[in-house]
Design an enzyme around this catalytic site. Structure first.
Site, mmCIF file in Angstrom:
data_model
loop_
_atom_site.group_PDB
_atom_site.id
_atom_site.type_symbol
_atom_site.label_atom_id
_atom_site.label_comp_id
_atom_site.label_asym_id
_atom_site.label_seq_id
_atom_site.Cartn_x
_atom_site.Cartn_y
_atom_site.Cartn_z
ATOM 1 N N ASN A 237 53.102 0.043 23.799
ATOM 2 C CA ASN A 237 54.400 -0.502 23.366
ATOM 3 C C ASN A 237 54.920 -1.633 24.249
ATOM 4 O O ASN A 237 55.937 -2.244 23.931
ATOM 5 C CB ASN A 237 55.459 0.614 23.242
ATOM 6 C CG ASN A 237 55.045 1.651 22.223
ATOM 7 O OD1 ASN A 237 54.738 1.297 21.076
ATOM 8 N ND2 ASN A 237 54.987 2.905 22.617
ATOM 9 N N ARG B 44 61.642 -5.067 22.054
ATOM 10 C CA ARG B 44 61.750 -3.599 22.124
ATOM 11 C C ARG B 44 62.943 -3.200 22.999
ATOM 12 O O ARG B 44 62.972 -3.521 24.190
ATOM 13 C CB ARG B 44 60.459 -3.058 22.744
ATOM 14 C CG ARG B 44 60.487 -1.589 23.044
ATOM 15 C CD ARG B 44 59.334 -1.188 23.948
ATOM 16 N NE ARG B 44 59.334 0.237 24.154
ATOM 17 C CZ ARG B 44 58.662 0.855 25.120
ATOM 18 N NH1 ARG B 44 57.927 0.147 25.957
ATOM 19 N NH2 ARG B 44 58.723 2.154 25.248
ATOM 20 N N ASN C 121 51.832 -0.885 34.677
ATOM 21 C CA ASN C 121 52.921 -0.183 34.009
ATOM 22 C C ASN C 121 52.258 0.599 32.876
ATOM 23 O O ASN C 121 51.949 0.029 31.838
ATOM 24 C CB ASN C 121 53.960 -1.156 33.458
ATOM 25 C CG ASN C 121 55.110 -0.409 32.791
ATOM 26 O OD1 ASN C 121 55.026 0.802 32.535
ATOM 27 N ND2 ASN C 121 56.184 -1.129 32.501
ATOM 28 N N ALA D 74 54.301 5.010 28.381
ATOM 29 C CA ALA D 74 54.427 6.464 28.166
ATOM 30 C C ALA D 74 53.259 7.241 28.773
ATOM 31 O O ALA D 74 53.408 8.431 29.094
ATOM 32 C CB ALA D 74 54.544 6.751 26.677
ATOM 33 N N HIS E 118 53.482 9.474 31.985
ATOM 34 C CA HIS E 118 53.979 10.846 31.997
ATOM 35 C C HIS E 118 53.001 11.840 31.383
ATOM 36 O O HIS E 118 53.287 13.031 31.317
ATOM 37 C CB HIS E 118 55.322 10.907 31.245
ATOM 38 C CG HIS E 118 56.213 9.734 31.515
ATOM 39 N ND1 HIS E 118 56.704 9.468 32.775
ATOM 40 C CD2 HIS E 118 56.651 8.715 30.711
ATOM 41 C CE1 HIS E 118 57.436 8.351 32.724
ATOM 42 N NE2 HIS E 118 57.410 7.879 31.484
ATOM 43 N N ASP F 200 42.521 9.655 36.680
ATOM 44 C CA ASP F 200 41.129 9.874 37.083
ATOM 45 C C ASP F 200 40.334 8.571 37.100
ATOM 46 O O ASP F 200 39.457 8.391 37.949
ATOM 47 C CB ASP F 200 40.453 10.890 36.157
ATOM 48 C CG ASP F 200 40.899 12.315 36.429
ATOM 49 O OD1 ASP F 200 41.588 12.553 37.445
ATOM 50 O OD2 ASP F 200 40.567 13.198 35.616
ATOM 51 N N GLU G 246 52.491 0.990 40.971
ATOM 52 C CA GLU G 246 53.027 1.402 39.671
ATOM 53 C C GLU G 246 54.370 0.693 39.427
ATOM 54 O O GLU G 246 55.209 0.645 40.322
ATOM 55 C CB GLU G 246 53.227 2.925 39.698
ATOM 56 C CG GLU G 246 53.808 3.506 38.424
ATOM 57 C CD GLU G 246 53.971 5.033 38.529
ATOM 58 O OE1 GLU G 246 53.407 5.660 39.467
ATOM 59 O OE2 GLU G 246 54.667 5.593 37.671
ATOM 60 N N HIS H 32 57.722 0.155 36.693
ATOM 61 C CA HIS H 32 58.483 0.479 35.484
ATOM 62 C C HIS H 32 59.682 -0.439 35.405
ATOM 63 O O HIS H 32 60.402 -0.619 36.403
ATOM 64 C CB HIS H 32 58.947 1.936 35.488
ATOM 65 C CG HIS H 32 57.799 2.884 35.480
ATOM 66 N ND1 HIS H 32 57.038 3.099 34.361
ATOM 67 C CD2 HIS H 32 57.246 3.616 36.466
ATOM 68 C CE1 HIS H 32 56.060 3.932 34.662
ATOM 69 N NE2 HIS H 32 56.163 4.258 35.934
ATOM 70 N N LEU H 33 59.898 -1.005 34.229
ATOM 71 C CA LEU H 33 61.040 -1.898 34.039
ATOM 72 C C LEU H 33 62.354 -1.129 34.152
ATOM 73 O O LEU H 33 63.300 -1.572 34.807
ATOM 74 C CB LEU H 33 60.943 -2.551 32.650
ATOM 75 C CG LEU H 33 59.731 -3.472 32.449
ATOM 76 C CD1 LEU H 33 59.083 -3.215 31.106
ATOM 77 C CD2 LEU H 33 60.152 -4.917 32.568
ATOM 78 N N SER H 34 62.402 0.022 33.491
ATOM 79 C CA SER H 34 63.635 0.814 33.500
ATOM 80 C C SER H 34 63.590 1.804 34.663
ATOM 81 O O SER H 34 62.504 2.101 35.193
ATOM 82 C CB SER H 34 63.759 1.579 32.177
ATOM 83 O OG SER H 34 62.698 2.521 32.051
ATOM 84 N N ARG I 193 60.539 11.774 31.625
ATOM 85 C CA ARG I 193 60.100 10.506 32.248
ATOM 86 C C ARG I 193 60.126 10.576 33.781
ATOM 87 O O ARG I 193 59.786 9.616 34.458
ATOM 88 C CB ARG I 193 60.978 9.342 31.786
ATOM 89 C CG ARG I 193 60.872 9.053 30.303
ATOM 90 C CD ARG I 193 61.643 7.803 29.917
ATOM 91 N NE ARG I 193 61.980 7.825 28.512
ATOM 92 C CZ ARG I 193 61.179 7.408 27.521
ATOM 93 N NH1 ARG I 193 59.990 6.921 27.798
ATOM 94 N NH2 ARG I 193 61.569 7.476 26.262
HETATM 95 C C1 DQA Z 1 58.367 2.353 31.021
HETATM 96 C C2 DQA Z 1 59.033 3.731 31.098
HETATM 97 C C3 DQA Z 1 58.270 4.747 30.249
HETATM 98 O O1 DQA Z 1 58.915 6.013 30.300
HETATM 99 C C4 DQA Z 1 58.230 4.288 28.808
HETATM 100 O O2 DQA Z 1 57.479 5.194 28.035
HETATM 101 C C5 DQA Z 1 57.735 2.904 28.643
HETATM 102 C C6 DQA Z 1 58.204 1.884 29.591
HETATM 103 C C7 DQA Z 1 59.167 1.283 31.793
HETATM 104 O O3 DQA Z 1 58.602 0.237 32.074
HETATM 105 O O4 DQA Z 1 60.353 1.485 32.060
HETATM 106 O O5 DQA Z 1 56.999 2.587 27.733
HETATM 107 O O6 DQA Z 1 57.080 2.448 31.644
#
Ligand code: DQA
Length: 148
Positions: free
Chosen positions: A11, A18, A74, A77, A80, A87, A98, A100-102, A111
């Site tokens: 996504n 989005r 990133n 989903a 999680h 692996d 790692e 994550h935008l949010s 999450r």
């Molecule tokens: C995300 C956070 C994840 O929980 C979510 O499923 C995403 C985006 C983020 O970049 O904040 O697809 O990885």
């Protein structure tokens, strides 16, 4: 010169349209275009890949991870849920940051857990698209430390 992989999970191809309140208005192409000169200035090259399929991400890591110096990911989903991604990263021994935008810790409890958190060098969480350049900055710093 090192090769840095930048991977995006499901996504994230929709970035820009989005849930912009959560993920911002920059597309993945915009984000990548901003990263390339930052990497070049530090003497590194970037390879980027996005997939909505867990197996495709695993195969990419297997095929491209061995010659690479570091992975910025990133996993969307799959963060999680995916033991397979964890692996694959362990399997090729790729140092990983790692992103994550949010701020996932301000969101739903499902999450809050990441299958990569304890094997990553570190995480950059909650700074929107800036997170990628922060991660790249951390990557360059880490690579300099490794090579002296
Ligand atoms: C995300 C956070 C994840 O929980 C979510 O499923 C995403 C985006 C983020 O970049 O904040 O697809 O990885």
């Amino acid at each position: 010169m090192a090769r840095i992989l930048v991977l995006h999970g499901p996504n994230l191809n929709l970035l820009g349209t989005r849930e912009p309140g959560l993920y911002g208005s920059m597309s993945l192409t915009d984000i990548h275009q901003a990263l390339v000169p930052l990497a070049a200035a530090a003497g590194h090259v970037l390879d980027t890949f996005q997939s909505n399929h867990e197996g495709a991400l695993v195969e990419y890591i297997q095929q491209h991870g061995v010659g690479a110096a570091l992975l910025i990911i990133n996993p969307g989903a799959y963060t999680h849920t995916s033991v397979a991604l964890r692996d694959a990263i362990l399997g090729v021994g790729l140092p990983t940051i790692e992103v994550h935008l949010s701020n996932v810790h301000q969101r739903e409890p499902f999450r809050h857990h990441s299958y990569l958190a304890d094997i990553a060098l570190g995480q950059v969480i909650g700074f929107g698209h800036h997170g990628y350049s922060l991660a790249l900055q951390a990557a360059c710093h880490w690579l300099t430390q490794q090579t002296g």
